[in-house]
Scaffold this motif. Structure first.
Motif, PDB file in Angstrom:
ATOM      1  N   SER A   3    -111.383  80.549 -10.934  1.00  0.00           N
ATOM      2  CA  SER A   3    -112.523  81.389 -11.294  1.00  0.00           C
ATOM      3  C   SER A   3    -113.646  80.525 -11.845  1.00  0.00           C
ATOM      4  CB  SER A   3    -112.078  82.404 -12.354  1.00  0.00           C
ATOM      5  OG  SER A   3    -113.190  83.078 -12.896  1.00  0.00           O
ATOM      6  N   ASN A   4    -114.851  81.051 -11.736  1.00  0.00           N
ATOM      7  CA  ASN A   4    -115.989  80.351 -12.326  1.00  0.00           C
ATOM      8  C   ASN A   4    -116.172  80.697 -13.799  1.00  0.00           C
ATOM      9  OD1 ASN A   4    -116.698  79.020  -9.968  1.00  0.00           O
ATOM     10  ND2 ASN A   4    -117.964  80.715  -9.257  1.00  0.00           N
ATOM     11  N   GLU A   5    -115.381  81.613 -14.315  1.00  0.00           N
ATOM     12  CA  GLU A   5    -115.509  82.043 -15.709  1.00  0.00           C
ATOM     13  C   GLU A   5    -115.006  80.942 -16.637  1.00  0.00           C
ATOM     14  OE1 GLU A   5    -114.563  86.024 -18.341  1.00  0.00           O
ATOM     15  OE2 GLU A   5    -113.198  85.510 -16.711  1.00  0.00           O
ATOM     16  N   LEU A   6    -115.917  80.379 -17.427  1.00  0.00           N
ATOM     17  CA  LEU A   6    -115.557  79.286 -18.327  1.00  0.00           C
ATOM     18  C   LEU A   6    -115.378  79.748 -19.762  1.00  0.00           C
ATOM     19  CD1 LEU A   6    -117.856  76.469 -16.936  1.00  0.00           C
ATOM     20  CD2 LEU A   6    -115.432  76.892 -16.466  1.00  0.00           C
ATOM     21  N   SER A   7    -115.896  80.943 -20.070  1.00  0.00           N
ATOM     22  CA  SER A   7    -115.722  81.492 -21.412  1.00  0.00           C
ATOM     23  C   SER A   7    -115.759  83.011 -21.330  1.00  0.00           C
ATOM     24  CB  SER A   7    -116.822  80.993 -22.359  1.00  0.00           C
ATOM     25  OG  SER A   7    -118.075  81.498 -21.962  1.00  0.00           O
ATOM     26  N   ARG A   8    -115.224  83.627 -22.368  1.00  0.00           N
ATOM     27  CA  ARG A   8    -115.245  85.087 -22.456  1.00  0.00           C
ATOM     28  C   ARG A   8    -115.395  85.456 -23.919  1.00  0.00           C
ATOM     29  NH1 ARG A   8    -110.415  88.251 -19.680  1.00  0.00           N
ATOM     30  NH2 ARG A   8    -111.253  87.020 -17.957  1.00  0.00           N
ATOM     31  N   VAL A   9    -116.352  86.337 -24.223  1.00  0.00           N
ATOM     32  CA  VAL A   9    -116.534  86.829 -25.584  1.00  0.00           C
ATOM     33  C   VAL A   9    -115.760  88.132 -25.714  1.00  0.00           C
ATOM     34  CG1 VAL A   9    -118.178  87.583 -27.335  1.00  0.00           C
ATOM     35  CG2 VAL A   9    -118.788  85.719 -25.777  1.00  0.00           C
ATOM     36  N   ILE A  10    -114.843  88.142 -26.661  1.00  0.00           N
ATOM     37  CA  ILE A  10    -114.001  89.309 -26.922  1.00  0.00           C
ATOM     38  C   ILE A  10    -114.481  89.901 -28.229  1.00  0.00           C
ATOM     39  CG2 ILE A  10    -111.633  90.090 -27.297  1.00  0.00           C
ATOM     40  CD1 ILE A  10    -111.199  87.108 -25.768  1.00  0.00           C
ATOM     41  N   THR A  11    -114.826  91.183 -28.220  1.00  0.00           N
ATOM     42  CA  THR A  11    -115.406  91.809 -29.406  1.00  0.00           C
ATOM     43  C   THR A  11    -114.566  92.982 -29.870  1.00  0.00           C
ATOM     44  OG1 THR A  11    -116.807  93.322 -28.150  1.00  0.00           O
ATOM     45  CG2 THR A  11    -117.726  91.156 -28.675  1.00  0.00           C
ATOM     46  N   GLN A  12    -114.716  93.285 -31.151  1.00  0.00           N
ATOM     47  CA  GLN A  12    -114.066  94.450 -31.741  1.00  0.00           C
ATOM     48  C   GLN A  12    -114.971  95.000 -32.831  1.00  0.00           C
ATOM     49  OE1 GLN A  12    -110.997  95.973 -30.858  1.00  0.00           O
ATOM     50  NE2 GLN A  12    -112.017  97.516 -32.103  1.00  0.00           N
ATOM     51  N   ARG A  13    -115.388  96.247 -32.711  1.00  0.00           N
ATOM     52  CA  ARG A  13    -116.194  96.903 -33.738  1.00  0.00           C
ATOM     53  C   ARG A  13    -115.259  97.336 -34.869  1.00  0.00           C
ATOM     54  NH1 ARG A  13    -121.540  99.298 -33.694  1.00  0.00           N
ATOM     55  NH2 ARG A  13    -121.827  97.768 -32.058  1.00  0.00           N
ATOM     56  N   GLN A 101    -116.590  88.798 -33.139  1.00  0.00           N
ATOM     57  CA  GLN A 101    -116.902  88.181 -31.845  1.00  0.00           C
ATOM     58  C   GLN A 101    -116.156  86.858 -31.731  1.00  0.00           C
ATOM     59  OE1 GLN A 101    -121.133  87.785 -31.329  1.00  0.00           O
ATOM     60  NE2 GLN A 101    -121.417  89.978 -31.044  1.00  0.00           N
ATOM     61  N   PHE A 102    -115.228  86.828 -30.822  1.00  0.00           N
ATOM     62  CA  PHE A 102    -114.375  85.664 -30.592  1.00  0.00           C
ATOM     63  C   PHE A 102    -114.690  85.130 -29.198  1.00  0.00           C
ATOM     64  CE2 PHE A 102    -110.717  83.282 -29.422  1.00  0.00           C
ATOM     65  CZ  PHE A 102    -110.035  82.932 -30.571  1.00  0.00           C
ATOM     66  N   THR A 103    -115.054  83.865 -29.100  1.00  0.00           N
ATOM     67  CA  THR A 103    -115.337  83.268 -27.798  1.00  0.00           C
ATOM     68  C   THR A 103    -114.133  82.451 -27.357  1.00  0.00           C
ATOM     69  OG1 THR A 103    -117.694  83.162 -28.302  1.00  0.00           O
ATOM     70  CG2 THR A 103    -116.901  81.804 -26.478  1.00  0.00           C
ATOM     71  N   LEU A 104    -113.533  82.892 -26.277  1.00  0.00           N
ATOM     72  CA  LEU A 104    -112.417  82.161 -25.675  1.00  0.00           C
ATOM     73  C   LEU A 104    -113.000  81.175 -24.672  1.00  0.00           C
ATOM     74  CD1 LEU A 104    -109.400  81.685 -25.033  1.00  0.00           C
ATOM     75  CD2 LEU A 104    -109.575  83.603 -23.412  1.00  0.00           C
TER      76      LEU A 104
END
Length: 138
Positions: A3-13, A101-104
């Protein structure tokens, strides 16, 4: 890596003031209460490092200094592996509410399945932190 996805921001309110959320999340001793991907049990302090047992084995953890910005960045160094930088923030979004906000960041050895697995694990841990932060005080 397919995949071209190099990062993903995972959020939780979270229905919690950001300062309270930051104070709890910034306390390494509280990690076993919510961060199952980072600490299976009690952590031991060693100067400015923390020693933890993770699901993948022992690791050395370092954390950003306490700050007024909600920055919870940390570095995780499993035995025999270079440290991995982990960007993590608590952001106030409204009175009495914040967003985690967590950046994987995809590591070179991660295929799509491992990247997705880590993202799911992080989302689960952020929901555990949310539950802890929103629990009624005793």
């Amino acid at each position: 890596m397919s995949s071209n996805e190099l990062s993903r921001v995972i959020t939780q309110r979270v229905a919690c003031d950001w300062r309270a959320a930051y104070a709890l999340a910034a306390d390494p001793a509280r990690l076993p209460d919510w961060a199952s991907g980072l600490a299976d049990g009690a952590l031991t302090r060693d100067g400015d490092r923390w020693l933890a047992t993770t699901p993948g084995g022992r690791a050395v953890l370092r954390f950003a200094p306490v700050n007024e910005l909600g920055v919870l960045d940390h570095w995780v160094a499993p035995e025999g592996v270079p440290a991995v930088y982990v960007p993590f923030r608590v952001i106030g979004v409204a009175p009495g509410a914040c967003e985690l906000q967590f950046t994987l960041l995809r590591q070179p050895h991660m295929d799509d399945a491992a990247f997705a697995h880590d993202a799911e694990w992080i989302a689960r841990d952020l929901r555990a932190l949310q539950a802890l932060l929103e629990a009624p005080a005793d």
